[in-house]
Design a protein around this motif. Structure first.
Motif: not given
Lengths: 456, 456
Positions: A99, A104, A138-139, A327, A330, A332, A334
């Motif tokens: 990561f 990204f 990312s996000e 998720e 991580t 997070k 994605l």
């Protein structure tokens, strides 16, 4: 001699050399298109931890775990590992592992075998090559990527099958889950039936859905189906130059709920970028509300690709947008969008339908044959020279009759044979035989390169 | 969030995208050389029957067998299968499966992963790519193939590492087994000690062999060692233009026994074909009596390849001649000669020794960046156009600051960024930024293709 069953294990087929040559060419073309679009190559291990594969949708019935025949004491490092069944879970693991090194949006491609313990049946393999691309954000991840990915599908099949018409069919999952929510029925159940629409008769389909649809909403649902089916029957309405019909999508889905409206808006945007910005012919893609992509984890755009005239082959390249790649690994968000070509399955269907020529096993353009012991040395030197000009070439090195050597070239599909004997040594020439038409010419060594350049 | 250990299982490493790009280029080059020499591609399954793999030299300690997590009742078709540990046993099985369809000599190449349950240690992988060629004859196979195969090794490394000197070292097993027979000692024991000659001190080596050599033959054996070691210390004697020293081989080995004489004769023939017929520089190969190739199944010619100045890496491409490929499966005599490149191991060593440049992750030559919402459409159209000129290109599609977009290009090693804003739209031009030197030029759209052609 002990008896061995040397056949391939069930579900693990292999190509002939001629088929393999096609497969390798296809892989090279697919790889080139992926790279021309800026996707980076990633090769993840065939083997991952069992619990990781299971945590992201692995079906334990299909998963192969590894054991050693003899396990050494105290070495537990081999246990708990299993073979990858797709490229998506390994992508999620790759992103988790790296990561902090990644930039990204992360654009990667993966080409290689995956393994599934499927029931052996025609067209189902336990090992097969998949060719995947994904863009992972990312996000957030711009919807433009959904159009770019569809454009990659089109570039690939334009190059792989330039004579064959194909169409990328695009839908948006939010339209479908919006309909399901509007009807107050489980979206999973709805998607399942919707996805099988083309596999059952219209009557069966209507019956199945009618059972699910609450009575107060039957009329509205009939309207939606009519719209979806009209569109399906007459895809040209979608391509009218005044874009008038695009408003019908909003009219039909927008009034159901916010989710459906959003799906319709996204679908329209993706199609507009493809047509207006990327200049892709409307003959190569169409919005299609019947596409659902089964029970996969898609949440927005979904794609299928069909060969026109060979729709029974099913989708030859599919994919879509998802909200959550990794998720679980991580923590997070994605989101990503990707596609996959099931290359082994596709090629085996195309070979069977004789849509691809597979009559040549050898890459050699020329077989060099010596007609006299004295010419052998010259034949070896000649192959080095022809190879240095860039042509695939081989020598027949065994002590066999000339007829046998020609037979070898014929069987492997080598198009030309060069014969050198004492006469040719003296005259500084070669005999060049075209194996297809049987024609033979005497070519001087001085002009050989020019002649080959013309013929090959 | 549940805790997952997402690291690669021990012994199953993965490359970075930049390393993977190198690996893919190497595979493409190796494949091209194989095909230029008329080798046909074969991809055998990763999975074969356990008893077949074991019957041809599989080490049960290293072999992975497959199990399903959940096995369905009555479906035994998954059991008894194991993962291939090399490409040679699958080749033997392939020949057995397809014997009647094949034309001999059968020239095939195989590139792909093999799996071994090795103890995890530095430089030892449990999954690694091997690149193999083999020529398999029916009943007989001309010795000329042994020279052609050495020539393929040389073609490969000339293309892979044009700046790096390397040398193919050639020996013949019959010389060594002849010595062992002359000394009346087990040839396996002799080969083992001989093979480790460079790994131990001269004293240790002498001591070990002295113990084995019968007293009446010690003097003759000393003479043989002196000859082999002199040759080793001064390889130039082998390359003298008058070929004088070749006679010493016969003098030294020919008088031992028929087997040694035959080995010497074969070795001389292979080297002569390489030098005289194939025109290969004597700097690129040498006969070397120390090469034994451990306990492998070779019976004649054996090869190793070493990078000059990096001898500690060991052999980077090895192989040899064998009498029996698949008799256990076919009941037929199938002699062959082949080589194998352990690509994963080799590249990991070269990456570690920093002998290969790996600073670029992305295949993209250009990143297109929009400096204004109005330019977005133009940027998408521009990437389609540049791609149609043949260059790998991608758009930055996310809503981020320009600095972030440049940063993305920098991190991935993308050499050029094209920026289009409203100014550029109006002036029908683009800003072209060279990311390495930081230099930025305004290029008119009319001349863009010509400019890129010069730069890329």
């Amino acid at each position: 001699m002990a008896k061995f069953n040397t056949s391939c294990p069930s579900g693990f087929p292999e190509w002939t050399p001629a088929q393999e040559r096609v497969a390798q060419k296809w892989i090279a073309t697919i790889r080139d298109v992926f790279e021309k679009n800026g996707f980076m190559p990633i090769t993840t291990p065939l083997v991952e931890r069992e619990e990781n594969l299971l945590s992201k949708g692995g079906n334990p019935k299909e998963m192969y775990v590894l054991k050693r025949i003899l396990d050494e004491e105290g070495d537990s490092s081999h246990s708990g590992n299993a073979l990858r069944f797709d490229h998506t879970v390994p992508l999620a693991l790759y992103v988790a592992r790296h990561f902090n090194e990644l930039s990204f949006p992360f654009r990667r491609y993966a080409i290689g075998p995956v393994l599934r313990g499927e029931r052996a049946q025609k067209g189902r393999f336990r090992q097969f090559d998949q060719c995947d691309i994904d863009v992972v954000g990312s996000e957030n991840l711009s919807l433009k990527n959904d159009a770019m990915v569809a454009a990659v599908i089109i570039q690939i099949f334009e190059r792989l099958m330039p004579e064959q018409k194909f169409i990328v069919r695009i839908n948006n999952r939010k339209i479908l889950t919006g309909i399901a929510n509007f009807l107050n029925i489980s979206s999973q159940k709805f998607l399942e039936i919707w996805d099988h629409r083309e596999k059952v008769t219209g009557e069966e389909f209507n019956k199945k859905l009618n059972e699910l649809v609450p009575s107060g909403k039957k009329e509205k649902f009939r309207e939606i189906c009519d719209f979806a089916i009209t569109q399906k029957k007459n895809p040209n309405v979608w391509h009218s130059s005044d874009w008038e019909n695009w408003f019908d999508v909003h009219k039909t889905f927008g009034m159901l709920n916010k989710e459906s409206a959003e799906g319709a808006e996204e679908l329209i945007t993706v199609c507009r970028i493809l047509r207006n910005d990327l200049g892709i012919s409307p003959k190569q893609f169409e919005p299609d509300f019947s596409i659902a992509r089964g029970l996969d984890y898609y949440t927005g755009t979904v794609y299928e690709t069909h060969l026109v005239g060979y729709e029974s082959l099913g989708s030859i390249c599919s994919g879509g947008r998802y909200d959550d790649l990794a998720e679980v690994f991580t923590g997070k968000k994605l989101p990503g969008v990707g596609i996959s070509i099931g290359l082994t399955r596709l090629l085996s269907q195309l070979f069977e339908a004789k849509l691809i020529d597979v009559d040549r096993s050898s890459p050699s353009e020329i077989l060099i044959v010596s007609a006299s012991e004295k010419a052998e040395k010259e034949c070896l030197a000649l192959s080095s020279q022809i190879r240095s000009w860039g042509y695939p070439v081989e020598n027949y090195l065994e002590d066999k009759k000339l007829a046998k050597q020609f037979d070898y070239a014929n069987k492997l599909g080598i198009p030309y044979v060069i014969v050198v004997g004492e006469d040719e040594l003296n005259k500084k020439c070669v005999q060049l035989k075209n194996m297809k038409i049987g024609d033979q010419e005497e070519i001087s060594r001085d002009t050989l390169q020019a002649v080959l350049e013309k013929k090959l």
